[in-house]
Design a protein around this motif. Structure first.
Motif, PDB file in Angstrom:
ATOM      1  N   LYS A  86      60.379  73.038  49.663  1.00  0.00           N
ATOM      2  CA  LYS A  86      59.907  72.424  48.378  1.00  0.00           C
ATOM      3  C   LYS A  86      59.175  71.104  49.215  1.00  0.00           C
ATOM      4  CE  LYS A  86      64.613  70.071  49.120  1.00  0.00           C
ATOM      5  NZ  LYS A  86      65.727  69.545  48.070  1.00  0.00           N
ATOM      6  N   ALA A  87      58.490  70.409  48.364  1.00  0.00           N
ATOM      7  CA  ALA A  87      57.386  69.444  48.772  1.00  0.00           C
ATOM      8  C   ALA A  87      57.189  68.554  47.616  1.00  0.00           C
ATOM      9  CB  ALA A  87      56.273  69.912  49.363  1.00  0.00           C
ATOM     10  N   GLU A  88      57.270  67.455  47.728  1.00  0.00           N
ATOM     11  CA  GLU A  88      56.768  66.258  46.804  1.00  0.00           C
ATOM     12  C   GLU A  88      55.259  66.183  46.582  1.00  0.00           C
ATOM     13  OE1 GLU A  88      59.374  65.186  44.885  1.00  0.00           O
ATOM     14  OE2 GLU A  88      60.341  66.885  46.122  1.00  0.00           O
ATOM     15  N   VAL A  89      54.926  66.378  45.215  1.00  0.00           N
ATOM     16  CA  VAL A  89      53.490  66.057  45.107  1.00  0.00           C
ATOM     17  C   VAL A  89      53.048  65.042  44.048  1.00  0.00           C
ATOM     18  CG1 VAL A  89      51.243  67.426  44.096  1.00  0.00           C
ATOM     19  CG2 VAL A  89      53.128  68.507  45.543  1.00  0.00           C
ATOM     20  N   THR A 107      55.527  61.985  40.423  1.00  0.00           N
ATOM     21  CA  THR A 107      55.819  62.773  41.570  1.00  0.00           C
ATOM     22  C   THR A 107      56.616  63.999  41.255  1.00  0.00           C
ATOM     23  OG1 THR A 107      55.812  61.181  43.144  1.00  0.00           O
ATOM     24  CG2 THR A 107      56.877  63.352  43.944  1.00  0.00           C
ATOM     25  N   ILE A 108      56.035  65.292  41.208  1.00  0.00           N
ATOM     26  CA  ILE A 108      56.880  66.659  40.998  1.00  0.00           C
ATOM     27  C   ILE A 108      57.217  67.297  42.237  1.00  0.00           C
ATOM     28  CG2 ILE A 108      55.823  66.773  38.887  1.00  0.00           C
ATOM     29  CD1 ILE A 108      53.863  69.007  40.306  1.00  0.00           C
ATOM     30  N   THR A 109      58.380  68.293  42.390  1.00  0.00           N
ATOM     31  CA  THR A 109      58.812  69.122  43.144  1.00  0.00           C
ATOM     32  C   THR A 109      57.770  70.513  43.078  1.00  0.00           C
ATOM     33  OG1 THR A 109      60.736  67.791  43.324  1.00  0.00           O
ATOM     34  CG2 THR A 109      60.629  70.079  44.522  1.00  0.00           C
ATOM     35  N   LEU A 110      57.177  70.884  44.418  1.00  0.00           N
ATOM     36  CA  LEU A 110      56.686  72.243  44.148  1.00  0.00           C
ATOM     37  C   LEU A 110      57.375  73.246  45.025  1.00  0.00           C
ATOM     38  CD1 LEU A 110      54.068  73.840  43.744  1.00  0.00           C
ATOM     39  CD2 LEU A 110      53.271  73.134  45.953  1.00  0.00           C
ATOM     40  N   LEU A 111      57.815  74.126  44.414  1.00  0.00           N
ATOM     41  CA  LEU A 111      58.561  75.231  45.169  1.00  0.00           C
ATOM     42  C   LEU A 111      57.453  76.423  45.679  1.00  0.00           C
ATOM     43  CD1 LEU A 111      61.410  76.613  45.789  1.00  0.00           C
ATOM     44  CD2 LEU A 111      61.286  77.601  43.560  1.00  0.00           C
ATOM     45  N   GLN A 112      57.606  76.632  47.075  1.00  0.00           N
ATOM     46  CA  GLN A 112      57.089  77.794  47.638  1.00  0.00           C
ATOM     47  C   GLN A 112      57.902  78.640  48.457  1.00  0.00           C
ATOM     48  OE1 GLN A 112      53.841  75.114  49.263  1.00  0.00           O
ATOM     49  NE2 GLN A 112      52.478  76.770  48.778  1.00  0.00           N
ATOM     50  N   PHE A 131      47.650  75.277  39.726  1.00  0.00           N
ATOM     51  CA  PHE A 131      48.066  75.789  38.303  1.00  0.00           C
ATOM     52  C   PHE A 131      49.332  76.313  38.290  1.00  0.00           C
ATOM     53  CE2 PHE A 131      43.494  76.222  38.752  1.00  0.00           C
ATOM     54  CZ  PHE A 131      43.157  76.624  37.567  1.00  0.00           C
ATOM     55  N   LEU A 132      50.166  75.500  37.455  1.00  0.00           N
ATOM     56  CA  LEU A 132      51.590  75.518  37.471  1.00  0.00           C
ATOM     57  C   LEU A 132      52.400  75.900  36.217  1.00  0.00           C
ATOM     58  CD1 LEU A 132      52.014  71.741  38.929  1.00  0.00           C
ATOM     59  CD2 LEU A 132      52.268  73.836  40.266  1.00  0.00           C
ATOM     60  N   LYS A 133      53.652  76.201  36.755  1.00  0.00           N
ATOM     61  CA  LYS A 133      54.766  76.605  35.597  1.00  0.00           C
ATOM     62  C   LYS A 133      55.963  75.992  36.045  1.00  0.00           C
ATOM     63  CE  LYS A 133      56.113  80.551  32.788  1.00  0.00           C
ATOM     64  NZ  LYS A 133      55.988  81.946  32.580  1.00  0.00           N
ATOM     65  N   LYS A 134      56.622  75.375  35.093  1.00  0.00           N
ATOM     66  CA  LYS A 134      57.914  74.952  35.450  1.00  0.00           C
ATOM     67  C   LYS A 134      59.077  75.916  35.759  1.00  0.00           C
ATOM     68  CE  LYS A 134      60.691  71.297  35.690  1.00  0.00           C
ATOM     69  NZ  LYS A 134      61.188  70.537  34.522  1.00  0.00           N
ATOM     70  N   TYR A 135      59.340  75.823  36.919  1.00  0.00           N
ATOM     71  CA  TYR A 135      60.836  76.734  37.577  1.00  0.00           C
ATOM     72  C   TYR A 135      61.920  76.651  36.902  1.00  0.00           C
ATOM     73  CZ  TYR A 135      63.538  79.639  40.568  1.00  0.00           C
ATOM     74  OH  TYR A 135      64.280  80.537  40.944  1.00  0.00           O
ATOM     75  N   THR A 136      62.251  77.570  36.109  1.00  0.00           N
ATOM     76  CA  THR A 136      63.751  77.701  35.615  1.00  0.00           C
ATOM     77  C   THR A 136      64.800  78.510  36.172  1.00  0.00           C
ATOM     78  OG1 THR A 136      62.910  78.926  33.765  1.00  0.00           O
ATOM     79  CG2 THR A 136      62.704  76.728  33.504  1.00  0.00           C
ATOM     80  N   ALA A 143      61.772  71.782  39.226  1.00  0.00           N
ATOM     81  CA  ALA A 143      60.527  71.995  40.126  1.00  0.00           C
ATOM     82  C   ALA A 143      59.482  72.721  39.413  1.00  0.00           C
ATOM     83  CB  ALA A 143      61.101  72.671  41.522  1.00  0.00           C
ATOM     84  N   TYR A 144      58.395  72.757  40.017  1.00  0.00           N
ATOM     85  CA  TYR A 144      57.199  73.680  39.648  1.00  0.00           C
ATOM     86  C   TYR A 144      57.073  74.782  40.563  1.00  0.00           C
ATOM     87  CZ  TYR A 144      56.508  70.324  35.723  1.00  0.00           C
ATOM     88  OH  TYR A 144      56.614  69.329  34.578  1.00  0.00           O
TER      89      TYR A 144
END
Length: 232
Positions: A86-89, A107-112, A131-136, A143-144
């Motif tokens: 996870k990283a903050e963007v 600031t959003i959290t990116l999940l990879q 190009f994002l989608k909310k992770y659920t 996170a996205y």
């Protein structure tokens, strides 16, 4: 062939689903939803339509498009025997936000997950188009994740050019060189967002998928060693 299969796993490992499709001999995916046997962790709406061939395709299925600056070094964590990051963007520009939940400066959290040859992790201080989608799913809250994994992840260089990340030969978006920050608003306007139906995975399905992915990654590594030995 193996690299393409691993690329698909990079996408599915973040999301997952529970209906069926098969790999073909031409290294493509048949029409339909990617099966559990080809996936692993997660509970989002990944399917064959999330492997894109042109810019309009990915734009149509993307609810959130931003340019941001990575503010943190990706932090690793484990879930159900799989490693994620996870990283903050920080959001610099918003090109699409269908839910109207974001604003510049947020600031959003990116999940990879980390498959370096396909979808490298973001790096601190770099500028990115996502190009994002909310992770659920069950991996993390609030996170996205990118659409199509590496296909929804781009770097922006100092001249403002959009740079493909990961394995460029397998990126598959044939007209990506025509995309620029100057034309992005027009591209999105011509491709209104169309949501896909979702089929969450159960915990048992997630664990089964993780096991399958580890088996395939082990087989891939063994075959790579064999290839290297034969070349000597």
């Amino acid at each position: 062939m193996k690299k393409i299969i691993i690329a698909i796993f990079a996408i599915v490992s973040l999301v997952g689903c529970n209906t069926t499709s098969d790999f073909t001999e031409n290294n493509t995916i048949d029409t339909g939803v990617v099966s559990l046997s080809q996936g692993s962790i997660g509970s989002l709406d990944i399917n064959s339509k999330e492997i894109f061939t042109d810019v309009k395709d990915i734009a149509t299925l993307t609810p959130t498009v931003i340019v941001g600056q990575v503010k943190s070094v990706p932090e690793s964590f484990d879930y159900s025997q799989a490693t994620f990051f996870k990283a903050e963007v920080e959001i610099k520009e918003i090109y699409r936000d269908t839910e109207k939940n974001l604003k510049k400066g947020d600031t959003i959290t990116l999940l990879q997950n980390d498959i370096v040859s396909v979808d490298p992790l973001v790096e601190k201080n770099e500028k990115v188009l996502l190009f994002l989608k909310k992770y659920t799913g069950p991996v993390i809250e609030d996170a996205y994740r990118t659409l199509g994994s590496y296909q929804g992840h781009f770097r922006i260089n100092k001249d403002g050019d959009i740079i493909v990340v990961g394995n460029k030969k397998e990126h598959r978006i044939k007209d990506i060189n025509s995309l620029s920050l100057e034309t992005l608003d027009e591209v999105l306007a011509d491709a209104p967002y169309v949501p896909l139906e979702t089929n969450p995975m159960t915990k048992e399905e997630i664990e089964k998928g993780n096991k399958k992915e580890k088996e395939l990654e082990k087989r891939y590594k063994e075959e790579q060693v064999q290839v290297q030995n034969q070349s000597h």
